[in-house]
Enzyme design. Structure first.
Site, mmCIF file in Angstrom:
data_model
loop_
_atom_site.group_PDB
_atom_site.id
_atom_site.type_symbol
_atom_site.label_atom_id
_atom_site.label_comp_id
_atom_site.label_asym_id
_atom_site.label_seq_id
_atom_site.Cartn_x
_atom_site.Cartn_y
_atom_site.Cartn_z
ATOM 1 N N CYS A 2 65.511 -11.150 72.671
ATOM 2 C CA CYS A 2 66.960 -11.003 72.593
ATOM 3 C C CYS A 2 67.343 -9.539 72.446
ATOM 4 C CB CYS A 2 67.512 -11.767 71.396
ATOM 5 S SG CYS A 2 66.989 -13.477 71.269
ATOM 6 N N ILE A 290 52.288 -2.073 91.579
ATOM 7 C CA ILE A 290 53.138 -1.157 92.330
ATOM 8 C C ILE A 290 52.294 0.008 92.807
ATOM 9 C CG2 ILE A 290 53.921 0.332 90.430
ATOM 10 C CD1 ILE A 290 56.795 -0.113 91.669
#
Length: 633
Positions: A2, A290
């Site tokens: 959160c 990546i």
């Protein structure tokens, strides 16, 4: 996972409006797009933006105990919550949800402020005890989850997961902390407890803040033992115990009610995490990598080998210079300057992963834990050359390196020699920071204006401006290698690496978990002598030996590359216009902190291939861009 925010004034006789707290949490919707929640009591308001990971139905926050006297708003994960839940139920506590958040509430009821010692995970916690009228803020031991705060003159405390939550209040001043700016340009990050804003601070990792009628108090609740305790009869015992704790750490981080995967660079850290996931039966594993067109920067071929070995469902992305279009977007998520180039690949691999999963496991922390950086080797070599008759030759290193032009390769002998030479002439007191500094006192003398110099404290001695004095003192209790590891663990790791990973993953509402930074694993590794980590000039020695059973030697023993981008090449080409625009004479002289002629010299030398000033130019560019974004003029 959160984002949290809150506001508290102990003497206030009425609740804060929900509009006030909602305004704060609305700035961090990206951290929790699935749900929002608020609690408002006399003198306090807590707010949460939630990303649903565990207990998707009843895990709403803020959450209270049975009599509504204790409220918690929490960012992170408590990995041992099932074990802790059983322990608390046996002691008579009644649970109404299946969430890890509720274990925090009942742990506080049972153990008081010592409840933090029970938690195994990553977290930023705000807890309100209405009977004692006390607010507790706490940050996990390593600093995976962020927590900022400010105390206004009227006695109001504001806090949040990101600075932007605090800046929603018009009462918060945006004054620059010039010491923090100097440190940013020196290190490329701002060390805790400082932030770029003079009146906003970071709660340090492993610390708890209490705010009550007695005022604001901060104390450390966790520290590493400073003397190695574990003496093993043979190497096999060490390797077995290391793998055992690592496997347990990975197992705990596989707990999720949503899809999860792993970042995979092809280095030993991320490859070891994937290997343990495979050993634990988590396959088919979803992995993400990546790469770059520049071959010396791309490790994607190694990631493919690990993917093939463990039969993962693999996705990859090739990063091109057009990623510069992301600069403004990424600054919005950072809130303060961070010069680490790898924010770009970290964000883009997070963006790619979020299409498939909500939780990701990463290999972060392995370098700081086991000694993976080249500056640990540099420090060892320097300790030898420090002795007579080598000392007189120290000034010869930078002289000779000045004849060598920088190369476009990521590393190479030339680049390593030039970097080592720079550090050799820096103060011994800086320890291995010498090879991590990008703006030394000599360069500052020319770059900083007299106005800026007068505002800075003891600018001629860089290390005296570091807020690391306590860390330096503790380093003396360790052997030489563990002392260097401890320094990075307390500074570079939480204030650069963890900031980058948290902001870039949460920008795409992706939860990142770091098994190598489980505090039980950290405590074990720091209990081992330093010569098991950096043995001779071999980095990560014990970790490599432990992983030989699980990974190919070509992965384990290949040269470390790091997760970086070819920024030095981009600044000459695709990024040049942006650099010229934001480092123009008009923009630089407007504020009056920097001498434009010195910046022009660095730009010209970099573009013409005379010197590699990419770190300095990028930090200055980032600061100028950030300053205008936040209207700091």
């Amino acid at each position: 996972m959160c984002g949290i925010a809150g506001i508290c004034n102990i003497n206030r006789k009425e609740p804060f409006s929900q509009e006030t707290i909602k305004k704060m949490t609305d700035t961090i919707i990206h951290r929790g797009p699935d749900d929002e929640g608020f609690y408002s009591g006399y003198g306090v308001a807590l707010g949460t933006r939630r990303l649903k990971i565990i207990d998707l139905v009843t895990g709403h926050q803020p959450l209270s105990n049975e009599n509504k006297k204790i409220w918690v708003s929490f960012n992170g994960e408590i990995y041992n919550f099932l074990e802790l839940r059983d322990e608390l139920i046996k002691k008579g506590h009644v649970f109404s949800t299946k969430s890890d958040t509720e274990t925090i509430v009942h742990s506080y009821e049972e153990y008081g402020e010592e409840f933090l010692e029970k938690l195994r995970g990553m977290f930023a916690i705000s807890l309100w005890d209405s009977e004692k009228r006390k607010l507790i803020l706490a940050r996990d031991r390593v600093g995976k989850k962020p927590l900022y705060y400010t105390l206004l003159n009227n006695g109001t405390l504001l806090f949040g997961s990101e600075i932007k939550t605090i800046l929603t209040s018009e009462e918060v001043k945006k004054d620059l902390d010039l010491n923090a700016l100097d440190l940013f340009l020196t290190l490329e990050y701002i060390p805790s407890p400082l932030s770029i804003f003079k009146y906003i601070k970071k709660l340090e990792p492993g610390h708890m803040l209490t705010f009550s009628k007695e005022g604001l108090k901060i104390k450390k609740y966790w520290k590493l033992n400073s003397l190695p305790e574990n003496e093993f009869e043979n190497l096999e015992d060490v390797k077995t115990k290391l793998v055992e704790i690592l496997k347990e750490s990975v197992r705990l981080r596989l707990i999720s009610d949503v899809p999860l995967g792993a970042f995979l660079s092809g280095g030993i850290d991320s490859s070891s995490v994937v290997a343990m996931m495979y050993q634990l039966g988590a396959y088919p594993i979803k992995t993400f990598s990546i790469g770059f067109k520049e071959s010396s920067y791309s490790e994607i071929e190694y990631a493919r080998k690990i993917s093939s070995l463990f039969h993962t469902d693999h996705e990859e992305f090739i990063l091109e210079p057009k990623a510069v279009e992301l600069i403004e977007k990424l600054i919005n998520f950072l809130d303060e300057p961070l010069g680490d180039f790898s924010i770009f690949p970290t964000y883009l691999v997070s963006k790619m992963a979020r299409k498939y999963v909500t939780v990701i496991l990463s290999g972060d922390g392995g370098d700081e834990l086991f000694g993976g950086y080249e500056h640990y080797v540099a420090q060892k070599i320097e300790s030898i050359t420090r002795k007579i008759p080598f000392k007189p030759f120290h000034k010869l290193f930078p002289f000779l390196s000045g004849f060598l032009p920088p190369t476009e390769l990521k590393k190479g002998l030339t680049n390593k020699f030039k970097r080592f030479s720079e550090g050799m002439n820096s103060d011994d007191e800086l320890r291995h920071f010498r090879w991590m500094i990008f703006l030394d006192s000599k360069l500052k003398e020319n770059l900083y204006t007299e106005r800026f110099k007068k505002e800075l404290v003891k600018i001629s001695k860089i290390y005296e401006t570091f807020p690391f004095s306590n860390v330096y003192k503790e380093m003396n209790n360790w052997d030489s290698v563990n002392g260097e590891l401890f320094l990075d663990f307390k500074t570079y790791l939480p204030d650069d690496i963890m900031v980058k990973v948290d902001r870039m993953s949460m920008a795409e509402s992706l939860e990142a978990r770091a098994p190598l930074l489980d505090h039980k694993l950290v405590e074990f590794v720091f209990s081992l002598k330093g010569n098991l980590k950096v043995k001779g000039l071999e980095t990560k020695w014990i970790f490599k030996k432990a992983m030989e059973k699980y990974l190919p030697k070509e992965i384990i023993y290949r040269q470390k590359e790091g997760f970086s981008i070819p920024i030095k090449n981009w600044l000459k080409n695709e990024l040049r216009d942006l650099m010229e625009e934001y480092l123009s004479e008009r923009r630089i002289t407007q504020e009056g902190f920097f001498n434009y002629n010195e910046i022009k010299r660095m730009k010209d030398e970099h573009i013409n291939g005379i010197e590699n000033h990419s770190h300095r130019l990028w930090a200055l560019l980032f600061y100028q861009y950030w300053k205008e974004k936040y209207l700091i003029l």
